[in-house]
Design an enzyme around this catalytic site. Structure first.
Site, PDB file in Angstrom:
ATOM      1  N   ARG A  75       1.003  -1.365   0.159  1.00 22.73           N
ATOM      2  CA  ARG A  75      -0.137   0.118   0.146  1.00 22.73           C
ATOM      3  C   ARG A  75       0.966   1.277   0.025  1.00 22.73           C
ATOM      4  NH1 ARG A  75      -5.208   0.203   0.952  1.00 22.73           N
ATOM      5  NH2 ARG A  75      -5.041  -1.853   2.129  1.00 22.73           N
ATOM      6  N   LEU A 101      -6.347   4.410   1.633  1.00 21.13           N
ATOM      7  CA  LEU A 101      -5.043   5.269   1.639  1.00 21.13           C
ATOM      8  C   LEU A 101      -4.304   4.984   2.875  1.00 21.13           C
ATOM      9  CD1 LEU A 101      -6.209   8.446  -0.149  1.00 21.13           C
ATOM     10  CD2 LEU A 101      -4.824   6.638  -1.277  1.00 21.13           C
ATOM     11  N   ASN A 122     -13.296  13.776  -0.255  1.00 16.94           N
ATOM     12  CA  ASN A 122     -13.810  12.468  -0.746  1.00 16.94           C
ATOM     13  C   ASN A 122     -15.702  12.656  -0.819  1.00 16.94           C
ATOM     14  OD1 ASN A 122     -13.961   9.768  -1.602  1.00 16.94           O
ATOM     15  ND2 ASN A 122     -14.589   9.011   0.524  1.00 16.94           N
ATOM     16  N   HIS A 157     -18.760  10.590  -0.545  1.00 16.20           N
ATOM     17  CA  HIS A 157     -19.165   9.133  -0.239  1.00 16.20           C
ATOM     18  C   HIS A 157     -20.881   9.063  -0.317  1.00 16.20           C
ATOM     19  CE1 HIS A 157     -19.259   5.476   2.161  1.00 16.20           C
ATOM     20  NE2 HIS A 157     -20.348   5.972   2.708  1.00 16.20           N
ATOM     21  N   SER A 172     -22.427  12.866   0.686  1.00 16.54           N
ATOM     22  CA  SER A 172     -21.708  13.647   1.409  1.00 16.54           C
ATOM     23  C   SER A 172     -20.402  14.006   1.030  1.00 16.54           C
ATOM     24  CB  SER A 172     -21.494  13.259   2.905  1.00 16.54           C
ATOM     25  OG  SER A 172     -22.592  12.924   3.391  1.00 16.54           O
ATOM     26  N   GLU A 231      -9.559   8.151   9.749  1.00 18.60           N
ATOM     27  CA  GLU A 231     -10.669   7.671  10.106  1.00 18.60           C
ATOM     28  C   GLU A 231     -11.482   7.564   8.630  1.00 18.60           C
ATOM     29  OE1 GLU A 231     -14.804   7.912  12.389  1.00 18.60           O
ATOM     30  OE2 GLU A 231     -13.394   9.440  12.715  1.00 18.60           O
ATOM     31  N   ASP A 242     -14.062   7.393   6.189  1.00 15.09           N
ATOM     32  CA  ASP A 242     -15.181   8.414   5.822  1.00 15.09           C
ATOM     33  C   ASP A 242     -15.614   9.373   7.127  1.00 15.09           C
ATOM     34  OD1 ASP A 242     -15.603   7.453   3.325  1.00 15.09           O
ATOM     35  OD2 ASP A 242     -16.465   5.969   4.206  1.00 15.09           O
ATOM     36  N   GLU A 275     -25.008  13.731  -6.635  1.00 17.11           N
ATOM     37  CA  GLU A 275     -23.400  13.804  -6.347  1.00 17.11           C
ATOM     38  C   GLU A 275     -23.009  14.684  -7.170  1.00 17.11           C
ATOM     39  OE1 GLU A 275     -21.291  10.221  -6.184  1.00 17.11           O
ATOM     40  OE2 GLU A 275     -22.724   9.305  -4.911  1.00 17.11           O
TER      41      GLU A 275
HETATM   42  C1  GAR Z   1     -19.838   7.217  -6.446  1.00 21.06           C
HETATM   43  O1  GAR Z   1     -21.183   7.170  -6.112  1.00 21.06           O
HETATM   44  C2  GAR Z   1     -19.139   7.696  -5.173  1.00 21.06           C
HETATM   45  O2  GAR Z   1     -19.912   8.363  -4.046  1.00 21.06           O
HETATM   46  C3  GAR Z   1     -18.723   6.206  -4.522  1.00 21.06           C
HETATM   47  O3  GAR Z   1     -18.375   5.797  -5.783  1.00 21.06           O
HETATM   48  C4  GAR Z   1     -19.250   6.213  -6.777  1.00 21.06           C
HETATM   49  C5  GAR Z   1     -18.335   6.353  -7.977  1.00 21.06           C
HETATM   50  O4  GAR Z   1     -18.780   6.789  -9.069  1.00 21.06           O
HETATM   51  N1  GAR Z   1     -17.639   6.389  -3.535  1.00 21.06           N
HETATM   52  C6  GAR Z   1     -17.752   5.334  -2.846  1.00 21.06           C
HETATM   53  O5  GAR Z   1     -18.431   4.791  -2.299  1.00 21.06           O
HETATM   54  C7  GAR Z   1     -16.221   5.650  -1.811  1.00 21.06           C
HETATM   55  N2  GAR Z   1     -16.583   5.230  -0.509  1.00 21.06           N
HETATM   56  P1  GAR Z   1     -18.209   7.485 -10.419  1.00 21.06           P
HETATM   57  O6  GAR Z   1     -17.169   6.623 -10.628  1.00 21.06           O
HETATM   58  O7  GAR Z   1     -19.053   7.484 -11.554  1.00 21.06           O
HETATM   59  O8  GAR Z   1     -17.993   8.807  -9.936  1.00 21.06           O
END
Ligand code: GAR
Length: 323
Positions: A70, A98, A112, A114, A141, A148, A150, A179
């Site tokens: 990693r 990460l 980020n 989520h 969000s 930590e 999310d 989003e």
């Molecule tokens: C999105 O819905 C984002 O919120 C989620 O992955 C998707 C990516 O879609 N992220 C997570 O779950 C992070 N924990 P995209 O590649 O079409 O933007």
């Protein structure tokens, strides 16, 4: 927390999948959002979003994490991000956890998105969990990334109604539409906060009111801070581009004209002579500048406070400092 910079902020976007959020950020930047995308990077060389970025003329970088430690993979991603000149990192469906080192390196500069209304449903399968719980609303969000999962400060949320018959898939689709509105708006506000008077006043207020017996009271129609009580004197004034000045600033008391002149000459990017107030030895300290040094602001607030606080209070402060 790291401070924002001048001009359009340079953003590296990290993706693992289709990259629709990356696309939303990219098209928002083309419509005048206060940031530009300087790199799209992925841990999956086959991520759909990479070819979209290429087609749009955005530099890309990919490196599969398979067979790598990693820390080693993060270091390679970090090197590519730095090379791109990015000032902020936006995770957009980056499905790798990460390392703490990587997160700490970008503290206050990594966001980020989520797909849940945090703090609800951190981690995997948030849509299924919201449906199972019988929730009436789901959503997304945007938050600062900390070690930590999310768990960093939430900067913005978008709510999406759950409909009868929703499955995790149908709900995920609608949440994504939300989003795509949320991320550009929150990222834009975040990178611009250094020239936002409300943000600057909020930070100043927090520091000023942490001083003993400090209180806020408007002075000449602007926010200002004084020692509490009827005869308490002012130790700081907030000046939002007063009298045609460019600066959003805090005014603090110097020891007099010599020190004021010296400060302005030594560091004109930070210190200036505020209209009217300079005559009584107040200096302006610019807050709307790249990498505003809040420790320096705190230092000046304390000095200014000391110069007007009654002995009773400064003595207590001295004793506390020695302790
Ligand atoms: C999105 O819905 C984002 O919120 C989620 O992955 C998707 C990516 O879609 N992220 C997570 O779950 C992070 N924990 P995209 O590649 O079409 O933007």
């Amino acid at each position: 927390m790291a401070e924002p910079t001048c001009g359009r902020a340079r953003i590296a976007v990290l993706i693992s999948g289709s990259g629709t959020n990356m696309a939303a950020l990219l098209y928002a930047s083309r419509q005048g959002a206060p940031f530009e995308i300087v790199l799209v990077a992925s841990n999956d060389p086959h991520a759909g979003g990479l070819s979209l970025a290429e087609a749009e003329g955005i530099p890309t970088f990919s490196l599969s994490h398979k067979g790598m430690q990693r820390a080693e993979h993060d270091a390679a991603m970090d090197a590519a991000i730095r090379k791109s000149g990015a000032e902020y990192v936006a995770l957009a469906g980056y499905m790798r956890v990460l390392s703490d080192e990587m997160v700490q390196r970008w503290e206050g500069r990594m966001l980020n998105i989520h797909p849940s209304l945090l703090p609800k449903y951190k981690g995997l399968d948030p849509h299924a969990r919201a449906l199972e719980a019988g929730d009436e609303v789901a959503g997304a969000s945007v938050h600062l990334v900390t070690t930590e999962l999310d768990g960093g400060e939430v900067l913005g949320r978008a709510e999406v109604a759950i409909m009868g018959g929703d499955t995790p898939e149908t709900l995920a689709l609608r949440v994504k539409i939300a989003e795509h509105q949320l991320y550009p708006q929150v990222l834009g506000a975040y990178v611009s906060r250094g020239s936002d008077p409300d943000y600057l006043l909020g930070r100043l207020r927090e520091l000023a009111l942490a001083l003993p017996e400090a209180e806020e009271q408007a002075s000449h129609g602007s926010p200002a801070f004084k020692i509490a009580g009827k005869s308490g004197k002012f130790f700081a004034h907030f000046a939002d581009r007063h009298h045609g000045a460019e600066q959003i600033a805090v005014l603090a008391k110097t020891s007099g004209q010599d020190e004021l002149a010296d400060l302005v000459e030594r560091d004109p990017g930070v210190f200036f002579r505020p209209a009217y107030y300079h005559a009584s030895g107040w200096v302006g300290i610019t807050l709307n500048r790249p990498d505003c040094d809040w420790d320096q602001v705190q230092h000046w607030l304390e000095r200014s406070w000391r110069s007007v606080a009654p002995k009773r209070l400064t003595k207590l402060r001295d004793a506390a400092d020695e302790f």
